[in-house]
Write an enzyme that holds these catalytic residues in place. Structure first.
Site, PDB file in Angstrom:
ATOM      1  N   CYS A  72      -4.394  11.961  -1.646  1.00 48.14           N
ATOM      2  CA  CYS A  72      -3.446  11.834  -0.530  1.00 48.14           C
ATOM      3  C   CYS A  72      -2.211  11.051  -0.991  1.00 48.14           C
ATOM      4  O   CYS A  72      -1.117  11.255  -0.475  1.00 48.14           O
ATOM      5  CB  CYS A  72      -4.074  11.229   0.716  1.00 48.14           C
ATOM      6  SG  CYS A  72      -4.736   9.585   0.526  1.00 48.14           S
ATOM      7  N   TYR A  73      -2.380  10.181  -1.980  1.00 48.18           N
ATOM      8  CA  TYR A  73      -1.231   9.432  -2.506  1.00 48.18           C
ATOM      9  C   TYR A  73      -0.310  10.309  -3.364  1.00 48.18           C
ATOM     10  O   TYR A  73       0.778   9.871  -3.725  1.00 48.18           O
ATOM     11  CB  TYR A  73      -1.692   8.184  -3.279  1.00 48.18           C
ATOM     12  CG  TYR A  73      -2.581   7.293  -2.442  1.00 48.18           C
ATOM     13  CD1 TYR A  73      -2.173   6.912  -1.170  1.00 48.18           C
ATOM     14  CD2 TYR A  73      -3.828   6.874  -2.896  1.00 48.18           C
ATOM     15  CE1 TYR A  73      -2.996   6.136  -0.371  1.00 48.18           C
ATOM     16  CE2 TYR A  73      -4.652   6.090  -2.104  1.00 48.18           C
ATOM     17  CZ  TYR A  73      -4.237   5.724  -0.845  1.00 48.18           C
ATOM     18  OH  TYR A  73      -5.045   4.958  -0.053  1.00 48.18           O
TER      19      TYR A  73
ATOM     20  N   ASP B 285      -6.354   8.807  -5.704  1.00 49.44           N
ATOM     21  CA  ASP B 285      -6.710   9.554  -4.492  1.00 49.44           C
ATOM     22  C   ASP B 285      -5.567  10.534  -4.226  1.00 49.44           C
ATOM     23  O   ASP B 285      -4.394  10.151  -4.210  1.00 49.44           O
ATOM     24  CB  ASP B 285      -6.873   8.550  -3.335  1.00 49.44           C
ATOM     25  CG  ASP B 285      -7.180   9.219  -1.989  1.00 49.44           C
ATOM     26  OD1 ASP B 285      -6.950  10.428  -1.836  1.00 49.44           O
ATOM     27  OD2 ASP B 285      -7.643   8.488  -1.093  1.00 49.44           O
TER      28      ASP B 285
ATOM     29  N   HIS C  93      -6.331  15.646   3.059  1.00 49.63           N
ATOM     30  CA  HIS C  93      -6.083  15.654   1.609  1.00 49.63           C
ATOM     31  C   HIS C  93      -5.482  16.977   1.144  1.00 49.63           C
ATOM     32  O   HIS C  93      -4.710  17.004   0.189  1.00 49.63           O
ATOM     33  CB  HIS C  93      -7.362  15.308   0.838  1.00 49.63           C
ATOM     34  CG  HIS C  93      -7.728  13.860   0.965  1.00 49.63           C
ATOM     35  ND1 HIS C  93      -8.612  13.401   1.913  1.00 49.63           N
ATOM     36  CD2 HIS C  93      -7.274  12.767   0.295  1.00 49.63           C
ATOM     37  CE1 HIS C  93      -8.702  12.082   1.806  1.00 49.63           C
ATOM     38  NE2 HIS C  93      -7.896  11.668   0.844  1.00 49.63           N
TER      39      HIS C  93
ATOM     40  N   HIS D 261       0.839  -1.197   0.000  1.00 51.81           N
ATOM     41  CA  HIS D 261       0.000   0.000   0.000  1.00 51.81           C
ATOM     42  C   HIS D 261       0.877   1.251   0.000  1.00 51.81           C
ATOM     43  O   HIS D 261       1.864   1.322   0.734  1.00 51.81           O
ATOM     44  CB  HIS D 261      -0.923  -0.006   1.229  1.00 51.81           C
ATOM     45  CG  HIS D 261      -2.037   0.973   1.114  1.00 51.81           C
ATOM     46  ND1 HIS D 261      -1.856   2.310   1.336  1.00 51.81           N
ATOM     47  CD2 HIS D 261      -3.330   0.810   0.747  1.00 51.81           C
ATOM     48  CE1 HIS D 261      -3.003   2.942   1.123  1.00 51.81           C
ATOM     49  NE2 HIS D 261      -3.911   2.057   0.767  1.00 51.81           N
TER      50      HIS D 261
ATOM     51  N   ARG E  78      -3.122   1.188  -4.082  1.00 47.51           N
ATOM     52  CA  ARG E  78      -2.841  -0.248  -4.245  1.00 47.51           C
ATOM     53  C   ARG E  78      -3.450  -0.768  -5.534  1.00 47.51           C
ATOM     54  O   ARG E  78      -4.284  -0.100  -6.159  1.00 47.51           O
ATOM     55  CB  ARG E  78      -3.333  -1.046  -3.042  1.00 47.51           C
ATOM     56  CG  ARG E  78      -4.709  -0.654  -2.545  1.00 47.51           C
ATOM     57  CD  ARG E  78      -5.085  -1.459  -1.307  1.00 47.51           C
ATOM     58  NE  ARG E  78      -6.227  -0.852  -0.635  1.00 47.51           N
ATOM     59  CZ  ARG E  78      -7.090  -1.521   0.113  1.00 47.51           C
ATOM     60  NH1 ARG E  78      -6.955  -2.826   0.268  1.00 47.51           N
ATOM     61  NH2 ARG E  78      -8.082  -0.899   0.698  1.00 47.51           N
TER      62      ARG E  78
ATOM     63  N   LYS F  67      -7.176  -0.302  -7.292  1.00 42.73           N
ATOM     64  CA  LYS F  67      -7.978   0.678  -6.568  1.00 42.73           C
ATOM     65  C   LYS F  67      -7.851   2.039  -7.223  1.00 42.73           C
ATOM     66  O   LYS F  67      -7.185   2.204  -8.222  1.00 42.73           O
ATOM     67  CB  LYS F  67      -7.625   0.676  -5.084  1.00 42.73           C
ATOM     68  CG  LYS F  67      -7.970  -0.695  -4.446  1.00 42.73           C
ATOM     69  CD  LYS F  67      -8.619  -0.609  -3.097  1.00 42.73           C
ATOM     70  CE  LYS F  67     -10.015  -0.006  -3.131  1.00 42.73           C
ATOM     71  NZ  LYS F  67     -10.530   0.110  -1.729  1.00 42.73           N
TER      72      LYS F  67
ATOM     73  N   ASP G 196     -10.707  18.112   2.731  1.00 40.33           N
ATOM     74  CA  ASP G 196     -10.450  18.040   4.170  1.00 40.33           C
ATOM     75  C   ASP G 196      -8.978  18.376   4.401  1.00 40.33           C
ATOM     76  O   ASP G 196      -8.204  18.493   3.436  1.00 40.33           O
ATOM     77  CB  ASP G 196     -10.799  16.640   4.719  1.00 40.33           C
ATOM     78  CG  ASP G 196     -10.046  15.536   4.006  1.00 40.33           C
ATOM     79  OD1 ASP G 196      -8.802  15.609   3.942  1.00 40.33           O
ATOM     80  OD2 ASP G 196     -10.687  14.597   3.482  1.00 40.33           O
TER      81      ASP G 196
ATOM     82  N   ASP H 134      -9.718  14.291  -2.199  1.00 35.81           N
ATOM     83  CA  ASP H 134      -9.332  12.970  -2.680  1.00 35.81           C
ATOM     84  C   ASP H 134      -9.525  12.861  -4.199  1.00 35.81           C
ATOM     85  O   ASP H 134      -8.582  12.606  -4.961  1.00 35.81           O
ATOM     86  CB  ASP H 134     -10.191  11.970  -1.854  1.00 35.81           C
ATOM     87  CG  ASP H 134     -10.352  10.593  -2.413  1.00 35.81           C
ATOM     88  OD1 ASP H 134      -9.962  10.352  -3.554  1.00 35.81           O
ATOM     89  OD2 ASP H 134     -10.901   9.728  -1.686  1.00 35.81           O
TER      90      ASP H 134
HETATM   91  C1  FPP Z   1      -6.652   2.131   2.946  1.00 36.97           C
HETATM   92  O1  FPP Z   1      -7.747   2.934   2.920  1.00 36.97           O
HETATM   93  C2  FPP Z   1      -5.538   2.832   3.646  1.00 36.97           C
HETATM   94  C3  FPP Z   1      -4.600   2.200   4.317  1.00 36.97           C
HETATM   95  C4  FPP Z   1      -4.625   0.729   4.441  1.00 36.97           C
HETATM   96  C5  FPP Z   1      -3.432   2.913   4.921  1.00 36.97           C
HETATM   97  C6  FPP Z   1      -3.665   4.185   5.673  1.00 36.97           C
HETATM   98  C7  FPP Z   1      -2.371   4.701   6.148  1.00 36.97           C
HETATM   99  C8  FPP Z   1      -1.974   5.979   6.011  1.00 36.97           C
HETATM  100  C9  FPP Z   1      -2.849   6.994   5.419  1.00 36.97           C
HETATM  101  C10 FPP Z   1      -0.570   6.412   6.333  1.00 36.97           C
HETATM  102  C11 FPP Z   1      -0.193   6.521   7.682  1.00 36.97           C
HETATM  103  C12 FPP Z   1       1.132   7.152   7.796  1.00 36.97           C
HETATM  104  C13 FPP Z   1       1.596   7.698   8.909  1.00 36.97           C
HETATM  105  C14 FPP Z   1       2.890   8.417   8.877  1.00 36.97           C
HETATM  106  C15 FPP Z   1       0.875   7.606  10.176  1.00 36.97           C
HETATM  107  P1  FPP Z   1      -8.868   2.771   1.789  1.00 36.97           P
HETATM  108  O2  FPP Z   1      -9.186   1.341   1.556  1.00 36.97           O
HETATM  109  O3  FPP Z   1      -9.980   3.685   2.181  1.00 36.97           O
HETATM  110  O4  FPP Z   1      -8.146   3.421   0.539  1.00 36.97           O
HETATM  111  P2  FPP Z   1      -7.609   2.765  -0.836  1.00 36.97           P
HETATM  112  O5  FPP Z   1      -8.793   2.294  -1.569  1.00 36.97           O
HETATM  113  O6  FPP Z   1      -6.970   3.944  -1.532  1.00 36.97           O
HETATM  114  O7  FPP Z   1      -6.625   1.700  -0.491  1.00 36.97           O
HETATM  115 ZN    ZN Z   2      -7.056   9.723   0.490  1.00 37.56          ZN
HETATM  116  K     K Z   3      -8.641   6.006  -0.510  1.00 36.86           K
END
Ligand code: FPP
Ligand code: ZN
Ligand code: K
Length: 506
Positions: free
Chosen positions: A363-364, A361, A421, A307, A355, A358, A418, A411
């Site tokens: 934040c990535y 977004d 993001h 991820h 990942r 998916k 927010d 996002d």
């Molecule tokens: C899946 O969310 C998201 C995660 C499994 C990881 C979240 C971790 C962080 C944001 C980073 C943390 C870092 C620090 C430094 C604390 P989702 O299933 O909603 O999103 P997706 O579909 O994009 O995977």
């Molecule tokens: Zn995000």
């Molecule tokens: K996400």
């Protein structure tokens, strides 16, 4: 054998053509139902390059080219040539997002009319800053759910504001007042009043206090003791005492450790020391190694799905341990990592997914976008000459799709902005706009005998006129440089280093 080869050569392009024609139908389908808007947009559009609206479905690139704003490469304007037929909740969400993105990229659905020299909406700095300031304001009762995230709200808002070039020193006292009750006598910070100390809360609190010049309120000796309690005998770190072990813990704890220039030796009370480890870095690289998955990507812990958010934690943590060209190839297979990481950049969206299979977004833009300077440095790639990723695409996604017209970044289209993001879109934008490089410095190496200093060896280069043109932004769209390891403004990192220089050992 020559007949066989000919047969091969004949069928492959035919199949490709069939696919492209299929997708041409898909493109028409995507644009149908939007005819009124298209017509409307076309009427006063600066973008229209051809009067010929006829589409015989034979020349998909021609069809797209006739619709494109100047400078928009075709791959931002239509679905890619390959799509499988499997329908799932995710494939439906993907189709919807892609359709919204194409409309924004091509200008059809774009309502932000203040555009830069490349036809992209300008970065709405004042509006984003105003949005972030509201995060530092008062909260109505429904926001109780955010109570465990007080340090994060401050960090996202303060770091986002500084990335936009806004001075945040006026928030110093309020910031200290907020963190005073969150600091626990046994060391570290909880996420809210009465909460146990937590690695993520400590990380966000330390960064926030660095941003406002309030680090003196941290009890560094107690923090060192607490970090010793969460160092796991495996080499990794727990998120809290008796909490889960994942690479966020490693990155957050080692970042706190480095910024506060704490002693490298584990405190005598540390369970990891009793298990035979001597320092905070003992066993850490090998534990991190186990987070690389069969895909080549990086998961939060051994055997977890790869991820993007954890990928940043892995790479940045390795960059706290040693020069990227040493630590990254020592502990990771960079060949398979490159393949997984480049696969995170979406087309036509231009932003990153977290990942496999998916959605994009923003934040990535940081979690994945922030990996490039670390990985390119590890591989001795000079980003000014060649690059593993497409900066222009991320700039387009950020400016065209991630900005909310009224302020804040989001996002994806159809979501609300927010603080999280907003901060990480802006950090990602800085990764696209600047070249960040690691260069060994003798001075910090000498100091490094006691504390970890390598992460202070990064510097930034402002984009040249040519790069700004290539990556499609004006100088007014430029954000401030964000440190690739600490995710803080460079001057804040330097002030923090200087503040504790020679003070290792409290
Ligand atoms: C899946 O969310 C998201 C995660 C499994 C990881 C979240 C971790 C962080 C944001 C980073 C943390 C870092 C620090 C430094 C604390 P989702 O299933 O909603 O999103 P997706 O579909 O994009 O995977
Ligand atoms: Zn995000
Ligand atoms: K996400």
């Amino acid at each position: 054998s020559s007949t066989n080869q000919n047969t091969q050569a004949d069928t492959t392009p035919t199949d490709r053509l069939a696919e492209i024609l299929d997708n041409s139908a898909r493109i028409q389908e995507l644009s149908s139902g939007h005819e009124e808007e298209i017509q409307e947009a076309d009427d006063d559009s600066d973008y229209e390059t051809s009067d010929d609206d006829s589409d015989d479905g034979q020349n998909v690139h021609g069809w797209m080219a006739s619709k494109l704003p100047p400078n928009l490469p075709f791959y931002f304007a239509g679905p890619g040539p390959l799509a499988d037929g499997l329908e799932t909740t995710t494939s439906a969400a993907q189709e919807k997002t892609m359709r919204e993105v194409i409309d924004l990229m091509t200008g059809k659905g774009q309502t932000m009319t203040y555009v830069n020299a490349y036809g992209l909406p300008h970065l709405l700095k004042d509006k984003h800053a105003a949005f972030l300031r509201t995060i530092l304001g008062r909260y109505p009762p429904p926001f109780q759910v955010m109570d465990a995230s007080r340090p994060w709200l401050l960090y996202w808002a303060l770091n986002g504001l500084r990335t936009l070039g806004v001075d945040v020193s006026e928030y110093k006292q309020r910031c200290i007042d907020t963190f005073t009750p969150l600091q626990n006598p046994e060391g570290g910070f909880g996420g809210g009043h009465g909460h146990l100390s937590h690695a993520a809360a400590g990380y966000a609190a330390t960064l926030s206090l660095a941003l406002v010049g309030g680090l003196d309120m941290i009890d560094r000796r107690a923090m060192w003791h607490w970090l010793g309690q969460v160092k796991n005998p495996s080499g990794g770190f727990n998120m809290a005492v008796n909490g889960e072990q994942d690479v966020r813990g490693a990155y957050c704890c080692m970042t706190i450790h480095t910024l506060l220039a704490l002693p490298l030796a584990l405190p005598p009370s540390s369970p990891a020391r009793r298990a035979g480890l001597e320092t905070f870095t003992s066993g850490l690289g090998s534990w991190i190694s186990r987070c690389q998955t069969f895909e080549g990507g990086l998961g939060g812990a051994p055997d977890n799905e790869a991820h993007g958010a954890y990928a940043f934690c892995v790479l940045a943590c390795l960059c706290l341990l040693d020069a990227p060209a040493r630590s990254i190839p020592t502990y990771l297979n960079t060949r398979t990592l490159i393949r997984w990481l480049v696969s995170r950049q979406c087309a036509p969206e231009g932003g990153f997914s977290g990942r496999t299979n998916k959605l994009v977004d923003a934040c990535y833009s940081h979690w994945v976008g922030g990996c490039w300077s670390l990985l390119e440095s590890a591989l001795n790639i000079d980003p000014a000459k060649s690059s593993l990723w497409h900066r222009e695409a991320l700039v387009r996604y950020t400016l065209s799709c991630s900005q909310a017209k009224k302020g804040g970044l989001r996002d994806k289209p159809s979501t609300r902005p927010d603080g999280y993001h907003t901060n990480y879109s802006l950090a990602g934008l800085s990764a696209a706009q600047y070249v960040y490089t690691y260069a060994e410095s003798k001075q910090t190496e000498a100091e490094g005998a006691e504390a970890l200093m390598v992460a202070f060896n990064w510097s930034f280069q402002r984009p040249t006129q040519q790069q700004m043109k290539e990556w499609c932004f004006d100088s007014s769209d430029l954000v401030e440089p964000v440190h690739p390891v600490f995710v803080l403004p460079f001057d804040i990192v330097e002030n923090t280093r200087a503040k504790f220089a020679g003070k290792v050992g409290f």
